[in-house]
Design a protein around this motif. Sequence first.
Motif, mmCIF file in Angstrom:
data_model
loop_
_atom_site.group_PDB
_atom_site.id
_atom_site.type_symbol
_atom_site.label_atom_id
_atom_site.label_comp_id
_atom_site.label_asym_id
_atom_site.label_seq_id
_atom_site.Cartn_x
_atom_site.Cartn_y
_atom_site.Cartn_z
ATOM 1 N N ALA A 235 -10.258 6.961 1.621
ATOM 2 C CA ALA A 235 -9.619 5.891 0.850
ATOM 3 C C ALA A 235 -8.514 5.218 1.666
ATOM 4 C CB ALA A 235 -9.057 6.448 -0.451
ATOM 5 N N CYS A 236 -7.762 5.983 2.421
ATOM 6 C CA CYS A 236 -6.694 5.419 3.249
ATOM 7 C C CYS A 236 -7.249 4.497 4.325
ATOM 8 C CB CYS A 236 -5.880 6.541 3.891
ATOM 9 S SG CYS A 236 -4.896 7.497 2.720
ATOM 10 N N VAL A 237 -8.334 4.929 4.965
ATOM 11 C CA VAL A 237 -8.958 4.096 5.999
ATOM 12 C C VAL A 237 -9.509 2.808 5.391
ATOM 13 C CG1 VAL A 237 -10.867 3.963 7.647
ATOM 14 C CG2 VAL A 237 -9.475 6.035 7.519
ATOM 15 N N LEU A 238 -10.115 2.917 4.215
ATOM 16 C CA LEU A 238 -10.643 1.721 3.543
ATOM 17 C C LEU A 238 -9.527 0.761 3.148
ATOM 18 C CD1 LEU A 238 -13.464 3.220 1.261
ATOM 19 C CD2 LEU A 238 -13.745 1.821 3.313
ATOM 20 N N TYR B 67 -3.615 12.920 -6.590
ATOM 21 C CA TYR B 67 -3.200 12.343 -5.306
ATOM 22 C C TYR B 67 -4.202 12.609 -4.187
ATOM 23 C CZ TYR B 67 -0.286 11.093 -1.323
ATOM 24 O OH TYR B 67 0.187 10.510 -0.172
ATOM 25 N N SER B 68 -4.627 13.854 -4.051
ATOM 26 C CA SER B 68 -5.544 14.201 -2.953
ATOM 27 C C SER B 68 -6.889 13.495 -3.087
ATOM 28 C CB SER B 68 -5.754 15.717 -2.904
ATOM 29 O OG SER B 68 -6.297 16.184 -4.136
ATOM 30 N N THR B 69 -7.269 13.138 -4.310
ATOM 31 C CA THR B 69 -8.539 12.427 -4.520
ATOM 32 C C THR B 69 -8.375 10.929 -4.312
ATOM 33 O OG1 THR B 69 -9.210 14.087 -6.149
ATOM 34 C CG2 THR B 69 -10.397 11.984 -6.159
ATOM 35 N N VAL B 70 -7.340 10.360 -4.933
ATOM 36 C CA VAL B 70 -7.132 8.910 -4.841
ATOM 37 C C VAL B 70 -6.763 8.496 -3.421
ATOM 38 C CG1 VAL B 70 -5.722 6.978 -5.674
ATOM 39 C CG2 VAL B 70 -6.456 8.760 -7.260
ATOM 40 N N MET B 71 -5.886 9.271 -2.778
ATOM 41 C CA MET B 71 -5.439 8.934 -1.422
ATOM 42 C C MET B 71 -6.118 9.840 -0.400
ATOM 43 S SD MET B 71 -3.561 6.388 -2.106
ATOM 44 C CE MET B 71 -2.923 6.054 -0.481
ATOM 45 N N SER B 72 -7.403 9.982 -0.508
ATOM 46 C CA SER B 72 -8.177 10.766 0.458
ATOM 47 C C SER B 72 -8.199 10.039 1.804
ATOM 48 C CB SER B 72 -9.609 10.952 -0.049
ATOM 49 O OG SER B 72 -10.272 9.706 -0.123
ATOM 50 N N VAL C 289 0.836 -1.206 0.000
ATOM 51 C CA VAL C 289 0.000 0.000 0.000
ATOM 52 C C VAL C 289 0.870 1.255 0.000
ATOM 53 C CG1 VAL C 289 -1.664 1.331 1.354
ATOM 54 C CG2 VAL C 289 -1.982 -1.119 1.076
ATOM 55 N N MET C 290 1.969 1.213 0.755
ATOM 56 C CA MET C 290 2.877 2.363 0.789
ATOM 57 C C MET C 290 3.546 2.575 -0.569
ATOM 58 S SD MET C 290 4.511 1.728 4.584
ATOM 59 C CE MET C 290 5.561 3.176 4.634
ATOM 60 N N ALA C 291 3.844 1.485 -1.279
ATOM 61 C CA ALA C 291 4.396 1.608 -2.631
ATOM 62 C C ALA C 291 3.367 2.228 -3.571
ATOM 63 C CB ALA C 291 4.826 0.232 -3.145
ATOM 64 N N TYR C 292 2.112 1.825 -3.422
ATOM 65 C CA TYR C 292 1.036 2.406 -4.250
ATOM 66 C C TYR C 292 0.868 3.893 -3.950
ATOM 67 C CZ TYR C 292 -3.653 3.336 -6.041
ATOM 68 O OH TYR C 292 -4.720 3.872 -6.701
ATOM 69 N N ASP C 293 0.998 4.255 -2.682
ATOM 70 C CA ASP C 293 0.915 5.668 -2.291
ATOM 71 C C ASP C 293 2.010 6.487 -2.972
ATOM 72 O OD1 ASP C 293 0.220 7.967 -0.334
ATOM 73 O OD2 ASP C 293 2.343 7.605 0.046
ATOM 74 N N ARG C 294 3.229 5.965 -3.004
ATOM 75 C CA ARG C 294 4.337 6.666 -3.678
ATOM 76 C C ARG C 294 4.112 6.721 -5.193
ATOM 77 N NH1 ARG C 294 5.927 10.305 -1.542
ATOM 78 N NH2 ARG C 294 3.824 10.044 -0.719
ATOM 79 N N TYR C 295 3.529 5.655 -5.743
ATOM 80 C CA TYR C 295 3.227 5.646 -7.185
ATOM 81 C C TYR C 295 2.251 6.767 -7.535
ATOM 82 C CZ TYR C 295 0.325 4.438 -11.193
ATOM 83 O OH TYR C 295 -0.418 4.505 -12.352
ATOM 84 N N VAL C 296 1.186 6.889 -6.765
ATOM 85 C CA VAL C 296 0.191 7.935 -7.040
ATOM 86 C C VAL C 296 0.807 9.318 -6.854
ATOM 87 C CG1 VAL C 296 -2.047 8.885 -6.381
ATOM 88 C CG2 VAL C 296 -1.711 6.418 -6.366
#
Length: 310
Positions: free
Chosen positions: A138-141, A130-135, A115-122
């Motif tokens: 979304a992070c809690v889900l 970024y602010s929409t995808v990793m809201s 998940v952390m790798a996906y966060d860096r990818y976005v």
Amino acid sequence: MENQSSVSEFFLRGISDLPEQQHLLYGIFLCMYLVTLTGNVLIILAIASDPHLHTPMYFFLANLSLVDVGLTSCTVTKMLVNVQTRHPTISYTGCLTQMYFFLMFGDLDSFLLAVMAYDRYVAICRPLLYSTVMSPRACVLLLALCWLLTNLVALTHTLLMARLSFCVVGEIAHFFCDITPVLKLSCSSTRVNELTVFVLGGTVLVVPFLCIVISYIHIVSAILRVRTPGGGGKAFSTCSSHLCVVCVFYGTLFSAYLCPPSVASEEKSIAAAAVYTVVTPMLNPFIYSLRNKDMKGALKRLLGHRSFSF
């Protein structure tokens, strides 16, 4: 599934068979456990107390630190107690409980790194989204999904283990209740368990790893396209700590579980398990602090020191 076991406890071999090494290993592992506990708790407190670190990347890092504390605690504490009391046993119920939490926390480590790798990818490849995808939602889900999946996998393995028969009090050739050493003690068929380990275990191990690899392929590709002087290096610097942790974690994990029988041995498996259950969780806070100015600043403010350097 009815418990068919007539055994009430197992013997745990521990890290070493040599009595003269027990006290030395006890001191080493006790120190590493205390460092792990202190370092990861400081990371959690620093992130929680600093509003500047209330971002998706640090949200997942705090959860990774929490999981690392759980992973080390559920394996090392029992070993330390056994060495101290000179009574190297674990109850049947305690063994299954330890196995459940070890599998859950170990799988969670793998999922959170993905998940952390996906966060860096976005953040690097899709910065405008970024602010929409990793809201926050979304992070809690994502976090809830990781906990749900790993609990289901751990519960499946534990319930399948509970249906086996153990007719003789045997010695588990490990310092905690891992699946493979415990299966070797069963006097009933373990075919279903072995198939489940191969399918579920392989999936839980390989899928997050592939997600990490694919994310970094896209990240490197995006960085190579950056034409601004120093821009690529600055973008990749946010990934360097995570990449170091991934290499250490998966390197030891693969050496413990994917080595061919001709290469693997009980001693090598125990050593590799000790690295990813004790050494890696101990190193993670140092890796993220050494290469992260924001984390250094947060730790400085948390500890109230005028100077904080590594």
